[in-house]
Motif scaffolding. Structure first.
Motif, mmCIF file in Angstrom:
data_model
loop_
_atom_site.group_PDB
_atom_site.id
_atom_site.type_symbol
_atom_site.label_atom_id
_atom_site.label_comp_id
_atom_site.label_asym_id
_atom_site.label_seq_id
_atom_site.Cartn_x
_atom_site.Cartn_y
_atom_site.Cartn_z
ATOM 1 N N ASP A 71 0.865 -1.184 -0.116
ATOM 2 C CA ASP A 71 0.015 0.009 0.020
ATOM 3 C C ASP A 71 0.718 1.317 -0.104
ATOM 4 O O ASP A 71 0.417 2.276 -0.467
ATOM 5 N N ARG A 110 6.100 3.581 10.370
ATOM 6 C CA ARG A 110 5.408 3.293 11.668
ATOM 7 C C ARG A 110 4.095 3.417 11.684
ATOM 8 O O ARG A 110 3.308 2.357 11.768
ATOM 9 N N ASP A 111 3.595 4.663 11.258
ATOM 10 C CA ASP A 111 2.417 5.067 11.315
ATOM 11 C C ASP A 111 1.296 4.165 10.289
ATOM 12 O O ASP A 111 0.388 3.501 10.522
ATOM 13 N N ALA A 112 2.043 4.159 9.159
ATOM 14 C CA ALA A 112 1.307 3.566 8.128
ATOM 15 C C ALA A 112 1.208 2.052 8.484
ATOM 16 O O ALA A 112 0.245 1.318 8.224
ATOM 17 N N HIS A 113 2.266 1.429 9.146
ATOM 18 C CA HIS A 113 2.102 -0.128 9.462
ATOM 19 C C HIS A 113 1.190 -0.176 10.414
ATOM 20 O O HIS A 113 0.107 -1.179 10.704
ATOM 21 N N ARG A 114 1.263 0.734 11.621
ATOM 22 C CA ARG A 114 -0.128 0.352 12.545
ATOM 23 C C ARG A 114 -1.235 0.911 12.305
ATOM 24 O O ARG A 114 -2.150 0.177 12.706
ATOM 25 N N GLU A 115 -1.639 1.395 11.116
ATOM 26 C CA GLU A 115 -2.893 1.724 10.525
ATOM 27 C C GLU A 115 -3.402 0.438 9.510
ATOM 28 O O GLU A 115 -4.358 0.286 9.090
ATOM 29 N N GLY A 116 -2.475 -0.467 9.629
ATOM 30 C CA GLY A 116 -2.705 -1.786 8.902
ATOM 31 C C GLY A 116 -2.365 -1.881 7.345
ATOM 32 O O GLY A 116 -2.748 -2.715 6.740
ATOM 33 N N ARG A 117 -1.614 -1.024 6.867
ATOM 34 C CA ARG A 117 -1.315 -0.716 5.373
ATOM 35 C C ARG A 117 0.051 -1.685 5.379
ATOM 36 O O ARG A 117 0.971 -1.740 6.240
#
Length: 311
Positions: A71, A110-117
């Protein structure tokens, strides 16, 4: 290693503190994942993928699959061929890492990963060679985000393929050195290019040194090295605009100056550049493929056979 991190406790840390903390953990214990996964495994977290030297077809299958599922792709800017991005990343958001420091890159991923992307960090060549990947991985791991490496084809291998030669050749080059020239990030004391060349049977591959080729060759001449030792400079190995410059320690500086390239080239020093003078290896020699008739005593040749079959 434990998954406990500053992110788990809600305390934010800066990348340098995270790198320092991970370094201490590395000294104290090995990461259990070293024994649980190999380089080809699908794993949890953000993959650091080697994009290869340039040609999209030299991307690994594993890297292609990860990009197709991504993503967000954080890539190494112009060091990654735009054709590769167009072919495999047209569905994803792409962000260049050029001009961004760790303080910006780490929260982004980090933030994108935590958002499930699905996040992919795309490095040029192979992340293990002058990739500055580990500092990003350590900073992310400290934030509770798992990471892993997917290897790629490094430019030295693409350059040797374009040269139609091997970096190691029997009786010509028994060793390969990956190095870079002295400059802003490498002191004169840490520059060992002259020492590698002096060994005689080393193929020296110089990364990040296109701008310093003339100065490097001048230092080699000052150190008494033969000016006729072959040198190749391969600009953009495997890219559509690849440019091949072949000369010697004495001539390559002028050849490169006329070509006008100042970056993005692999410099290879040694007789393996031309591939001249090598000897037939034992690997496909008659005794290695011998049958029962006329076989030599197994005990007397065990060490040689072991070495041959592991080349």
């Amino acid at each position: 290693m434990s998954d406990e991190s500053a992110a788990d406790s809600g305390e934010e840390t800066d990348p340098q503190s995270a790198i320092d903390a991970q370094g201490e953990r590395r000294r104290a214990e090995l990461d259990d994942r070293i024994f649980d996964h190999n380089a080809g495994d699908e794993q949890e977290g953000i993959p650091f993928v080697g994009a290869g030297p340039g040609d999209p077809r030299l991307l690994t299958v594993a890297g292609m699959e990860l990009l197709q599922e991504a993503d967000l792709v954080v890539h190494a800017g112009s060091l990654v061929n735009s054709e590769l991005l167009d072919e495999y990343c047209d569905h994803a958001k792409t962000v260049t890492s050029i001009g961004k420091d760790l303080e910006e890159l780490i929260p982004l991923m980090r933030d994108a990963h935590r958002e499930g992307r699905n996040v992919v960090r795309l490095h040029s060549g192979d992340p293990a060679i002058y990739g500055a990947a580990l500092e990003q991985m350590d900073a992310l791991e400290h934030e509770g985000v798992s990471t892993y490496i997917v290897p790629g084809v490094t430019s030295a291998f693409a350059a040797s393929a374009s040269l139609r030669t091997q970096l190691t050749l029997n009786e010509v080059s028994n060793h390969v050195a990956f190095t870079r020239p002295q400059g802003k990030t490498l002191t004169e004391e840490d520059d060992h290019i002259s020492e590698f060349v002096e060994m005689g049977d080393v193929t020296t591959c110089i990364y990040l040194g296109t701008h310093a080729v003339a100065d490097t060759m001048d230092r080699l001449i000052e150190d008494g090295h033969d000016e006729d030792i072959p040198v190749a400079v391969v600009y953009h190995a495997s890219w559509p605009d690849e440019d091949m410059m072949i000369g010697t320690i004495g001539t390559i500086g002028e050849i490169l100056e006329e070509a006008g390239h100042r970056a993005s080239a692999m410099v290879i020093i040694g007789d393996a550049v031309t591939g001249a003078g090598y000897e037939r290896s034992f690997l496909y020699d008659g005794w290695a493929n011998r049958g029962d008739d006329g076989a030599e005593d197994e005990e007397s040749t065990a060490d040689e056979t072991t070495e041959t079959t592991t080349q």
